[in-house]
Design a protein around this motif. Structure first.
Motif, PDB file in Angstrom:
ATOM      1  N   VAL A 289      -1.887 -10.937 -17.351  1.00 28.07           N
ATOM      2  CA  VAL A 289      -1.190  -9.656 -17.206  1.00 28.07           C
ATOM      3  C   VAL A 289      -2.229  -8.552 -17.044  1.00 28.07           C
ATOM      4  O   VAL A 289      -2.920  -8.208 -18.003  1.00 28.07           O
ATOM      5  CB  VAL A 289      -0.304  -9.329 -18.428  1.00 28.07           C
ATOM      6  CG1 VAL A 289       0.514  -8.069 -18.156  1.00 28.07           C
ATOM      7  CG2 VAL A 289       0.601 -10.489 -18.784  1.00 28.07           C
ATOM      8  N   ILE A 294       0.295  -7.383 -11.740  1.00 27.57           N
ATOM      9  CA  ILE A 294       1.647  -6.817 -11.714  1.00 27.57           C
ATOM     10  C   ILE A 294       1.984  -6.332 -10.305  1.00 27.57           C
ATOM     11  O   ILE A 294       3.094  -6.543  -9.806  1.00 27.57           O
ATOM     12  CB  ILE A 294       1.772  -5.672 -12.736  1.00 27.57           C
ATOM     13  CG1 ILE A 294       1.624  -6.226 -14.164  1.00 27.57           C
ATOM     14  CG2 ILE A 294       3.103  -4.956 -12.589  1.00 27.57           C
ATOM     15  CD1 ILE A 294       1.578  -5.149 -15.229  1.00 27.57           C
ATOM     16  N   SER A 310       6.074  -9.935 -16.594  1.00 27.78           N
ATOM     17  CA  SER A 310       4.827  -9.409 -17.129  1.00 27.78           C
ATOM     18  C   SER A 310       4.993  -8.956 -18.578  1.00 27.78           C
ATOM     19  O   SER A 310       4.114  -9.213 -19.421  1.00 27.78           O
ATOM     20  CB  SER A 310       4.323  -8.248 -16.272  1.00 27.78           C
ATOM     21  OG  SER A 310       4.029  -8.675 -14.963  1.00 27.78           O
ATOM     22  N   TRP A 314       3.030 -10.734 -21.696  1.00 28.77           N
ATOM     23  CA  TRP A 314       2.143  -9.968 -22.584  1.00 28.77           C
ATOM     24  C   TRP A 314       2.482 -10.243 -24.047  1.00 28.77           C
ATOM     25  O   TRP A 314       1.587 -10.500 -24.866  1.00 28.77           O
ATOM     26  CB  TRP A 314       2.260  -8.478 -22.278  1.00 28.77           C
ATOM     27  CG  TRP A 314       1.241  -7.632 -22.986  1.00 28.77           C
ATOM     28  CD1 TRP A 314      -0.005  -7.307 -22.536  1.00 28.77           C
ATOM     29  CD2 TRP A 314       1.381  -7.002 -24.265  1.00 28.77           C
ATOM     30  NE1 TRP A 314      -0.654  -6.514 -23.456  1.00 28.77           N
ATOM     31  CE2 TRP A 314       0.168  -6.311 -24.526  1.00 28.77           C
ATOM     32  CE3 TRP A 314       2.396  -6.946 -25.211  1.00 28.77           C
ATOM     33  CZ2 TRP A 314      -0.041  -5.575 -25.694  1.00 28.77           C
ATOM     34  CZ3 TRP A 314       2.179  -6.214 -26.380  1.00 28.77           C
ATOM     35  CH2 TRP A 314       0.989  -5.541 -26.622  1.00 28.77           C
TER      36      TRP A 314
END
Length: 329
Positions: A289, A294, A310, A314
C-alpha cells in the motif's frame, strides 16, 4: 541470429551503462555533498548527505537486480503458467498464489497489470490479488536485501516473510468471501507488460521499471534523510516512546514515501530510533500500500476497488506486523 545478438548486446549495454551512470551520479553527489555542507558551515546538511548517500548506494544494486528479474519474468514467462499451476478451488489457490511470490518475483509496478492479466485469463480474482500483494514483498531479492540491511538479525527477514505472506493470503481469502464483482473493473486493453515477449520486451520492461523505481528510491532516500534530520527529537520521542504510535507512524510513512521494495529495508534500517516492530510494519506495508500503487490500482481496477482494497490491506498489514513482531521480535 544476428538480430538476437544485436538485441543481447543492447541489453548488456543498457544494463551496464545505466547502472554505472547511476552509481557515478551517486558517488559524485556523495563526494560533493559533504564538501558543500562543510563550506556552508551547516553540519545538519552534511548529516543529511551522509544518510541519503548510505541509503541510495546500498539500495541501487538490489533495485537493479530486482528490475532485471522482474523484466525477465514479464518477457519470458507466459501468463498461462500461473493459471496451470494454481488449484481450481479458490481457498487453495490463494495461498499457492501468495507463496508463488517467493519464486516468481515482480516489482510493485508490474504486479498490478500482471494481476489484471491473470484475472482475464480465468484465474480467480482472490488468487490474483494474493499474488499482487506477495510478489513485490517476499521475493528473493527483497529478502536478501533485508538480510544485508539488518545484519545479524535473521528474525527481521523471517518476520517480513511471515507477515507479508500472511497479509497477502488473508486479503485473498477476505476478497473471496466478501468481494463483489461490481467493485472490480478489469482493464479491456492489454498493458505494456503484456505486449508480446522476448528480448525487446525485456529491454523495454527493464528500462521502464529501473527508471521508474530508481526515481522513487531517490525520493524515498531523500525523504528518509530529511525525516531523520528535520523532525525534532522531542517530537520523535512522542512516537518512539509509544509502541502503538511508532507502528502507526511508520505504517503511514510507508504509504507516503513510496520506496521500492528492493530498497525499503535500507530506509527502515536507517530509522534506528523506532522499535523493530515499527520498522517491520514499514517494510510490510510499503510494498502493498503506497500512493503509486493506489494510483495504479485505480487506473487498472477502478476507484471503488482501490479505495476498499488498499484500506483493508493497510489494516491487515499493520495487524499482521504487530502480531509477528510480538511473536518474533
Amino acid at each position: 541470429m544476428a538480430d538476437g545478438l544485436r538485441t543481447a548486446l543492447r541489453i548488456l549495454v543498457h544494463t551496464v551503462l545505466g547502472g554505472a551512470a547511476l552509481i557515478t551520479v551517486v558517488t559524485v553527489v556523495s563526494v560533493l555533498g559533504p564538501m558543500l555542507a562543510i563550506d556552508l558551515y551547516t553540519p545538519p546538511v552534511a548529516a543529511w548527505w551522509t544518510v541519503f548517500t548510505a541509503i541510495t548506494v546500498q539500495g541501487v544494486p538490489f533495485l537493479l537486480l530486482g528490475t532485471v528479474v522482474s523484466a525477465a519474468i514479464g518477457a519470458f514467462v507466459p501468463q498461462r503458467v500461473f493459471q496451470r499451476l494454481l488449484p481450481r478451488r479458490t481457498a487453495l489457490a490463494v495461498p499457492v498464489a501468495g507463496a508463488a511470490g517467493v519464486v516468481l518475483p515482480g516489482c510493485e509496478c508490474a504486479s498490478v497489470p500482471v494481476a489484471g492479466s491473470l484475472m482475464r485469463r480465468g484465474v480467480a480474482p482472490a488468487a490474483a490479488l494474493a499474488f499482487l500483494l506477495s510478489a513485490p514483498a517476499i521475493n528473493p531479492v527483497v529478502l536478501v536485501a533485508t538480510s544485508i540491511a539488518f545484519p545479524g538479525q535473521p528474525e527481521m527477514v523471517l518476520g517480513r516473510l511471515v507477515a507479508s505472506l500472511g497479509t497477502a493470503v488473508v486479503m485473498g481469502w477476505l476478497w473471496a468471501r466478501f468481494g463483489r464483482e461490481e467493485w472490480l473493473r478489469l482493464p479491456k486493453r492489454d498493458t505494456g507488460h503484456e505486449q508480446g515477449g522476448g528480448p525487446r520486451a525485456f529491454v523495454s520492461g527493464l528500462q521502464h521499471d529501473f527508471l521508474h523505481a530508481g526515481g522513487f528510491l531517490v525520493l524515498g532516500a531523500a525523504a528518509a534523510a530529511t525525516f531523520d534530520i528535520v523532525v525534532p527529537s522531542p517530537l520523535l520521542e512522542v512516537f518512539t516512546g509509544s509502541a502503538w504510535l511508532s507502528v502507526l507512524l511508520l505504517a503511514v510513512l510507508a504509504v507516503v514515501l513510496c520506496v521500492c521494495s528492493e530498497a525499503d529495508a535500507f530506509v527502515a534500517a536507517s530509522l534506528s530510533g523506532f522499535s523493530p516492530t515499527a520498522r517491520l510494519a514499514f517494510m510490510v506495508v510499503g510494498p502493498m500500500v503506497d500512493l503509486k500503487l493506489i494510483a495504479l490500482q485505480t487506473g487498472t481496477f477502478g476507484r471503488s476497488f482501490a479505495v476498499r482494497f488498499s484500506s483493508a490491506t493497510w489494516l491487515v498489514a499493520v495487524a499482521s506486523s504487530v502480531l509477528v513482531g510480538w511473536w518474533l521480535l
